[in-house]
Design a protein around this motif. Structure first.
Motif, mmCIF file in Angstrom:
data_model
loop_
_atom_site.group_PDB
_atom_site.id
_atom_site.type_symbol
_atom_site.label_atom_id
_atom_site.label_comp_id
_atom_site.label_asym_id
_atom_site.label_seq_id
_atom_site.Cartn_x
_atom_site.Cartn_y
_atom_site.Cartn_z
ATOM 1 N N PHE A 29 -7.910 -1.562 1.032
ATOM 2 C CA PHE A 29 -6.542 -2.182 0.350
ATOM 3 C C PHE A 29 -6.999 -2.461 -1.009
ATOM 4 C CE2 PHE A 29 -4.654 -6.362 -0.423
ATOM 5 C CZ PHE A 29 -3.468 -6.050 -1.092
ATOM 6 N N ALA A 46 -4.835 4.745 -0.708
ATOM 7 C CA ALA A 46 -3.897 3.601 -0.578
ATOM 8 C C ALA A 46 -2.914 4.023 0.616
ATOM 9 C CB ALA A 46 -2.798 3.384 -1.382
ATOM 10 N N GLY A 90 -7.493 0.583 -3.062
ATOM 11 C CA GLY A 90 -6.061 1.117 -3.548
ATOM 12 C C GLY A 90 -5.598 0.250 -4.765
ATOM 13 N N LEU A 93 0.691 -1.048 0.096
ATOM 14 C CA LEU A 93 0.062 0.108 -0.043
ATOM 15 C C LEU A 93 0.897 1.115 -0.119
ATOM 16 C CD1 LEU A 93 -2.887 -0.988 2.524
ATOM 17 C CD2 LEU A 93 -3.112 -0.518 -0.040
ATOM 18 N N ALA A 97 -2.820 2.176 4.396
ATOM 19 C CA ALA A 97 -1.657 1.633 4.984
ATOM 20 C C ALA A 97 -1.618 1.785 6.212
ATOM 21 C CB ALA A 97 -0.416 2.122 4.367
#
Lengths: 805, 140, 113
Positions: free
Chosen positions: A410, A337, A413, A316, A341
């Protein structure tokens, strides 16, 4: 030095007190004393939240080695604070847990808590330093404390193996990172991260940029157990479970993530960064989860799952770099993203921490972690089961837990990558979502394994060492707190979004956040029937199907030949290196000290002779010589006679007396050379020495002349003549060309003015060069203690008898 | 090694004090004339060694019931303490001070902190030398 | 004088090295003793010999010999005393324990590697 520095150093100070608590208050578990510190630190760091939530930072600095531009700058921004809170928060829970996990009767608790505090301080140092050299120092300290903690049960072969492996790999990475840091400082002429960030544009153009990046990433990847360096993490599971929960899932392995995040502003604009970090991360995610499924040890599963989740966060961070190329957009969706993360980082610490503690409870209460032996524990341990379900379902990405939210983000992203037209993503970009999805399926499978293989199925009491029962309440408090957080963050994720996530994400991609602005972070549960939701449904459906049919296809894993594994590569290369080093050393180290002396002397002759010859250094100048008197000639004759007597002596008494004669002659030389202090000292020393020799006389061997062959003697004569000749030549040339004025005039001029003394030698000794004298008497004291020890403490068999007599 | 040399024993008793006095003189003279902690310390231990030669170890140990190892420690503390003492006055480690003081009997005397440091050296030297000789002697 | 001293120092060091390379423990110790004598003389010779009065301000001379080498040597003398004493005891303890003073027989063997 400020309160902030004190906070960073406080674990080290506490570590110094631990032995006293342990020795002095045996009846109280040492952990209770230690527990106070992380709680205090956690509350202290909470106080920074109001500052960082506005994307402000606190900086306190003091000079460490100013001449090299190295200072200890403590810098608290959103990212650093997030980690500091993780370290102290999880640290407090882990210490609490360890109080019940480690028995105060059987374990050497003082070691454990000293190492743990050492780690805590080092880790705080890593995440709160702005100076890269300080960061590096703390970084290596975390490796060392991890080594010590893995080898905590050092009498176990596997512990030592795991500790060594983690040490070798992480320190290798650390050293590469140091190289990267030095390159960076060479390019930017500073060690400060923020100053480097401000020159990121110029650094990107620099020819060394790529090398620096790769070296730094090696450090981050080894620490964060990324492919192919992940192999140390499964072996690190030999550590006590509180340690695994703390170091090897929640904090230390995230140091690599931290480093990548921290240096993103410098490197992230480059396409290499995007591809290396992103690809390594996503492949680690896939590989880790794939391997987790074939493990039979619960901690093994968790280790590979940690590898895989770290890969997820890493990918990420890599993918998040894409956002930098679209800063023209107002509401930049590509920041998703990076935000994911940070969010997943927090979530992983909560659910993985609780799962590790659950596994520790199971291990503690049943005596095994092998899923082939476990099963049907539901009836015995309902609370533990509940915690395990919460943790594992969150890890699998099921609603309503926090893992679901970050897993969705996730996927978001990864899918967004498909719409990008940079870095050749059109062709290879599809691999990201595919690997992410496959990895998630396996994640689902092993999450289910942890819960159902342990708690449901057939109860096999005959395979367990102990009769299982629910753990004591104290041991369950920490995992319960973490599980509660999993639920709370799952239901109310926006508790975190502007307090912790936004400041941390903003520190990773600062160029997208203007002054006074904030990233928009809004985490919602429901996006409609989006691709992400469909992917999650797919994961659950296929995962459930595969879990049910697990026994059918698990044999596929044996298709991989064991010999070509990375572990095997590590073992063989380590063995080969050891053998190679051994045979190389053996070729010239033959065990005779004499041989080594010959090496030293021959080298001495060689290097001096070579230099004198090539540099034309030998000069012979007869000017400025002191006159030679009768006394001197007499003394020279005596000293020569003494030397010859020693060389020829047949008995020990003769040689001792001749040595004394040489010594007394030397003191007479000192008289002639106007050195009264030396003459006095030498005289007394010589007297005492001779007394000493005579005292030892009865203990000493006869002056036996061992069989010495002619060749042996000749070689010795050659070497010694060479040394003598070299020294003479050196002395003559040193006398003949004075390259610069003597520094002694300073002492002559200042002896009375500055030190109010008249005996220059004595004043130099006690005042101008007092350090020399201080160390000298220390050496003397050490020699005295050594002699005392050698005689008084006889450890051998013979010695014991001698003592009794 | 029991010796019973009356002449040696009688003279060494007298000579011992002379040597020790001379050693102390050397020690104090150090700042202005040849001497100092090293020579003073060595000379003092030389005097004790003389006693050791004349009498046996047990008698000497009875006469000087000193644990020389502890003497070494005290000496090192003196030395480090003098050096670190300057930190209390916020001046760099190892800065010495000196000044003239008028004492009632002795008259004008100059005092140096360097003297304290030298005392440390003196004690360490005696301590180490005697530790060495005594332990070797006792091991027979 | 300096030239003569250089020769003496050379002789001292040569014999010291020769003794240190021999097999007998006692000769090695005596060799280290000679080595330190040589080193002390070397240092004082390097500072220049007899260039003035002894380094005592009480002498009130126009020139003094170099005090710095003397201070260094004083330190070295005491240390070499400590080291020699240590060697002696090490040697005699090794002799007691191992029953040999032959360096060749004291060689570390494979099993101890």
């Amino acid at each position: 030095m400020s309160l902030l520095h004190l906070a960073i150093f406080s674990p080290f100070l506490m570590a110094m007190l631990v032995p006293f608590f342990y020795k002095g208050l045996r009846s109280i578990h040492t952990g209770w004393f230690v527990l106070v510190l992380p709680i205090l630190l956690f509350t202290y760091f909470l106080g920074f939240l109001p500052i960082t939530r506005n994307n402000q930072a606190v900086e306190k600095s003091f000079d460490w080695i100013p001449s090299l531009g190295i200072s200890f700058t403590a810098y608290v921004d959103g990212l650093g604070l997030l980690f500091a809170l993780l370290i102290t928060g999880i640290g407090a829970l882990v210490v609490l847990y360890s109080i019940f996990y480690l028995s105060k009767e059987k374990e050497s608790l003082h070691n454990f808590y000293v190492y743990l505090l050492l780690f805590m301080g080092a880790m705080l140092g890593v995440v709160l330093s702005d100076n890269l050299i300080t960061l590096y120092m703390f970084w290596e300290l975390t490796s060392i404390s991890s080594f010590l903690l893995i080898a905590y049960w050092y009498d176990r072969e596997r512990s030592r193996y795991g500790a060594l492996k983690s040490m070798l790999l992480t320190v290798f990475g650390g050293l590469s990172m140091l190289g990267g840091i030095l390159l960076l400082s060479l390019m930017g002429d500073t060690f400060s991260v923020r100053e480097l960030i401000s020159q990121a544009g110029e650094l990107n153009e620099h020819p060394l940029f790529l090398f620096a990046m790769i070296l730094v990433l090696l450090g981050a990847f080894t620490k964060s157990a990324q492919f192919p360096f992940y192999i140390w993490l499964p072996d690190a599971m030999e550590a006590p479970t509180p340690v695994s929960a703390y170091l090897h899932s929640a904090t230390m392995v995230k140091a690599g993530i931290y480093l990548v995040a921290r240096l993103s502003p410098i490197f992230a604009f480059s396409g290499y960064w995007f591809w290396i970090v992103g690809a390594v991360g996503i492949f680690t995610l896939f590989w880790g989860s794939l391997n987790a499924v074939k493990q039979t040890d619960l901690k093994g599963i968790l280790a590979f799952s940690t590898v895989s989740q770290l890969g997820l966060i890493m990918s990420l961070l890599g993918v998040g770099a894409a956002a930098l190329h679209f800063d023209a957009l107002d509401d930049n969706i590509y920041t998703a993203a990076t935000i994911a993360a940070v969010f997943h980082l927090i979530n992983h610490a909560t659910f993985k921490g609780s799962l590790f503690m659950v596994v520790g409870v199971v291990d503690h209460e049943t005596g095994t972690r092998d899923i082939r032996k476990l099963g049907g524990l539901l009836g015995f341990m309902p609370v533990t089961f509940t915690i395990a379900v919460i943790g594992a379902f969150s890890m699998a990405g099921l609603p309503p837990f926090n893992g679901f939210l970050s897993k969705e983000m996730f996927f978001t992203g990864m899918i967004q990558l498909l719409e990008l037209n940079i870095f050749n993503l059109q062709t290879w970009g599809l691999l990201f979502p595919i690997l992410a999805w496959v990895g998630s399926v396996f994640t689902f499978i092993y999450s289910m394994m942890i819960v159902f293989k342990t708690f449901s199925g057939k109860y096999q009491p005959e395979k367990l060492d102990k009769k299982p029962h629910e753990a004591p309440v104290g041991m369950l408090i920490s995992p319960m707190i973490l599980a509660a957080l999993v639920v709370v963050f799952g239901l109310f994720p926006n508790l975190l979004s502007y307090s912790l996530i936004q400041p941390a994400a903003a520190a990773i991609i600062p160029s997208l956040v203007g002054p006074g602005e904030k990233l928009s972070v809004h985490i919602s549960h429901w996006h409609g029937f989006s691709t992400e939701l469909l992917m999650t449904i797919g994961v659950v459906a296929l995962g459930a199907l595969m879990y049910v049919t697990l026994s059918k296809w698990i044999k596929l894993y044996t298709v991989f030949p064991g010999k070509v594994s990375l572990n095997n590569l590590y073992d063989t290369s380590l063995y080969a290196a050891e053998r190679g080093a051994y045979s190389m050393t053996k070729s010239y180290m033959n065990g005779f000290i004499r041989t080594y002396l010959v090496y030293i002397f021959v080298f001495f002759i060689g290097i001096l002779g070579f230099t004198m010859w090539t540099e034309n250094a030998f000069t012979f100048n007869q000017n400025n010589l002191a006159p030679i008197g009768v006394y001197e000639i007499v003394l020279v004759v005596i000293i020569t006679a003494g030397i010859i007597t020693i060389l020829m002596a047949k008995s020990r008494l003769t040689s001792i007396i001749a040595l004394g004669a040489v010594g007394y002659t030397v003191s007479l030389f000192f008289v002639i050379f106007r050195a009264p202090d030396l003459a006095l000292t030498q005289l007394v020393i010589e007297t005492v020495s001779v007394a000493l020799f005579l005292l030892c006389f009865f203990h000493l061997p006869q002056l036996s002349r061992h069989e010495e062959r002619m060749g042996f003697k000749l070689g010795n004569v050659l070497v010694s003549l060479g040394v003598g000749a070299m020294v003479t030549l050196m002395a003559i040339s040193a006398h003949s060309n004075k390259m610069f004025d003597s520094i002694s005039s300073y002492y002559v001029a200042n002896t009375y003015e500055k030190a109010a003394g008249k005996n220059m030698v004595n004043v130099i000794l006690v005042d101008f060069r007092g350090f020399d004298t201080l160390f000298e008497i220390s050496v003397l004291a050490i020699a005295g203690l050594g002699i005392f020890g050698m005689i008084k403490l006889r450890l051998s068999k013979k010695g014991e008898e001698a003592d009794e007599n | 090694m029991k010796t019973n040399d009356v002449i040696l024993q009688t003279t060494s008793k007298v000579v011992f004090f002379m040597i020790v006095l001379f050693a102390i003189h050397l020690f104090f003279a150090g700042h202005y004339n040849p001497g100092g902690g090293f020579v003073g310390g060595l000379m003092t231990s030389g005097a004790i060694v003389l006693l050791l030669l004349a009498f046996d170890i047990k008698t000497v140990v009875k006469g000087f019931p000193i644990d020389y190892i502890i003497l070494v420690g005290i000496g090192l503390l003196f030395a480090v303490g003098t050096a670190a003492g300057s930190l209390l006055f916020n001046i760099p480690f190892f800065t010495h001070a000196f000044g003239d003081v008028t004492l009632p009997v002795l008259g004008k005397t100059s005092l140096h902190t360097a003297m304290l440091f030298d005392t440390g050296v003196y004690l360490v030297v005696i301590g180490v030398t005697m530790t060495i000789i005594q332990t070797i002697g006792e091991s027979e | 004088m300096e030239i003569l001293m250089s020769l003496v120092i050379g002789a001292l060091l040569a014999s010291a090295v020769y003794l240190m390379l021999s097999k007998s423990l006692l000769r090695i110790i005596i060799g280290t003793g000679l080595l330190s004598h040589g080193a002390h003389l070397l240092i004082i010779t390097m500072g220049g010999l007899k260039r003035g009065a002894a380094p005592l301000l009480g002498e009130e001379a126009a020139a003094y010999v170099d005090p710095l080498p003397q201070a260094l040597i004083l330190t070295a003398i005491v240390i070499s005393f400590g080291v020699t004493a240590f060697f002696l005891v090490l040697a005699y303890r090794a002799y007691q324990e191992l029953g040999t003073d032959n360096m060749d027989e004291m060689r570390g063997n494979e099993a101890n590697d």
